[in-house]
Write a protein that holds these residues in place. Structure first.
Motif: not given
Length: 80
Positions: A12-16, A21-31, A34-37, A40-43
């Motif tokens: 079983i290989t982890p994946g995202a 993956t839920p939104v953790s930062v929703d700013a005017p210039i960036i969304e 992040y997912a923890e696998l 590792l952290t996938v962004a």
């Protein structure tokens, strides 16, 4: 024959995915999402407006033409 045999175990290989993956930062210039696998952290990062992100990456280790991530984890690629 489908599926693993008696002598094999399923790997079983982890994946995202960006869509699950839920939104953790929703700013005017960036969304950011992040997912923890395992260890590792996938962004997933989206810039909804035109932004020059180069200043955010200034100072990363490595050669000027090929900067590298400053994370302490080992890289799987080799320098050429």
């Amino acid at each position: 024959m489908s599926g693993p045999s008696r002598h094999q175990e399923a790997i079983i290989t982890p994946g995202a995915a960006k869509t699950t993956t839920p939104v953790s930062v929703d700013a005017p210039i960036i969304e950011r999402r992040y997912a923890e696998l395992d260890h590792l952290t996938v962004a997933f990062e989206t810039f909804p407006v035109d932004v020059d992100a180069a200043p955010w990456f200034a100072g990363l280790r490595g050669r000027p033409r090929r900067p590298r991530c400053s994370s302490p984890m080992p890289s799987r690629s080799r320098e050429r």
